[in-house]
Scaffold this active site. Sequence first.
Site, PDB file in Angstrom:
ATOM      1  N   LEU A  37       0.853  -1.178   0.000  1.00 27.88           N
ATOM      2  CA  LEU A  37       0.000   0.000   0.000  1.00 27.88           C
ATOM      3  C   LEU A  37       0.895   1.236   0.000  1.00 27.88           C
ATOM      4  CD1 LEU A  37      -2.795  -0.821   2.628  1.00 27.88           C
ATOM      5  CD2 LEU A  37      -3.085  -0.621   0.152  1.00 27.88           C
ATOM      6  N   ASP A  38       0.589   2.210  -0.861  1.00 28.97           N
ATOM      7  CA  ASP A  38       1.341   3.456  -0.881  1.00 28.97           C
ATOM      8  C   ASP A  38       1.142   4.214   0.427  1.00 28.97           C
ATOM      9  OD1 ASP A  38       2.228   2.963  -3.455  1.00 28.97           O
ATOM     10  OD2 ASP A  38       0.572   4.065  -4.401  1.00 28.97           O
ATOM     11  N   PRO A  39       2.050   5.147   0.757  1.00 27.71           N
ATOM     12  CA  PRO A  39       1.889   5.940   1.989  1.00 27.71           C
ATOM     13  C   PRO A  39       0.538   6.645   2.088  1.00 27.71           C
ATOM     14  CG  PRO A  39       4.098   6.228   1.120  1.00 27.71           C
ATOM     15  CD  PRO A  39       3.343   5.421   0.100  1.00 27.71           C
ATOM     16  N   LEU A  40      -0.016   7.096   0.954  1.00 29.41           N
ATOM     17  CA  LEU A  40      -1.316   7.757   0.945  1.00 29.41           C
ATOM     18  C   LEU A  40      -2.439   6.831   1.397  1.00 29.41           C
ATOM     19  CD1 LEU A  40      -3.275  10.080  -0.064  1.00 29.41           C
ATOM     20  CD2 LEU A  40      -3.214   8.953  -2.298  1.00 29.41           C
ATOM     21  N   ALA A  41      -2.281   5.541   1.127  1.00 30.11           N
ATOM     22  CA  ALA A  41      -3.361   4.573   1.338  1.00 30.11           C
ATOM     23  C   ALA A  41      -3.421   4.089   2.782  1.00 30.11           C
ATOM     24  CB  ALA A  41      -3.180   3.388   0.404  1.00 30.11           C
TER      25      ALA A  41
END
Length: 292
Positions: A37-41
């Site tokens: 998961l990306d940091p945004l997610a």
Amino acid sequence: MHGILNINKPAGKTSRDVVNIIQRLMRPAKTGHAGTLDPLATGVLVCPVGHGTKLIEYIQRMPKTYEACFLLGRQSDTEDIEGNVQLLDDPPRPSRDEIEAVLLNYLGTIEQVPPAFSALKVAGKRAYDLARQGKEVELASREIEVYALEILAYDYPQLRMRIECGSGTYVRSLGRDIARDLGTEAIMSELMRTAIGCFQIDDAIHPDDQLSRGTLAAALQPTSLAVSQMPQVTVDHDKIVRLAQGKLIEVDVDTASQEVAAMTQAGQLVAVLVPGKEGGWRTARNFANDYL
């Protein structure tokens, strides 16, 4: 210390950050994760521990469910709000009915070009490293599976959707392509993974809680969940001994599957079996010694 942790990843942390937190508490047991998961997610990050790390590929195959928010009428180099965002000049404002009609084109097996800012490799280098250097990144399209798309809310420019898809799907690129079919652009502003197979967000633990080796050990779920979507057979003690010795066994399984989960009478995972020679089954993943 063998099992699977279901973690609710917070925004601002990478998947590796979460694994590092768990790793410090669970040493010497190995820890990994199944599905970045990306940091945004935010949301479900499945983190196998010990023997569970040998089952990551099976977890990654499980269908995934997301809730995502897209902002129409804008674009960015990263396809989300963390990039260089640009507003379009007088973009169209599609109706909900127009969006619903376009969504039908994105169900089933479709082709998708991954984003330039991704961890995929180009000539041995990460695509996002090349993109950050200002280099042109061309990634080949690939097949993905989209099982369901549902509009949860729409108030231009915000489009909130629920997405069920297979492994390898980039949700921000899905939003990009849907928007382009509507004659506009879109970037992703939020993403929450609510499920990976049987691992649900309501059951996930938060890494910012007061975690300890004890609380993590108590939260470990059985490794058998990693193969919950695989045909299963029960094996007796004699067959467990043969598997521990690396020998083929015979199993009574009525399936065309090329993989079968061998389980104890108590439902514990002994091995993942694949067809061997002369009609027998051999181990692809073998934990039989744990039951002797």
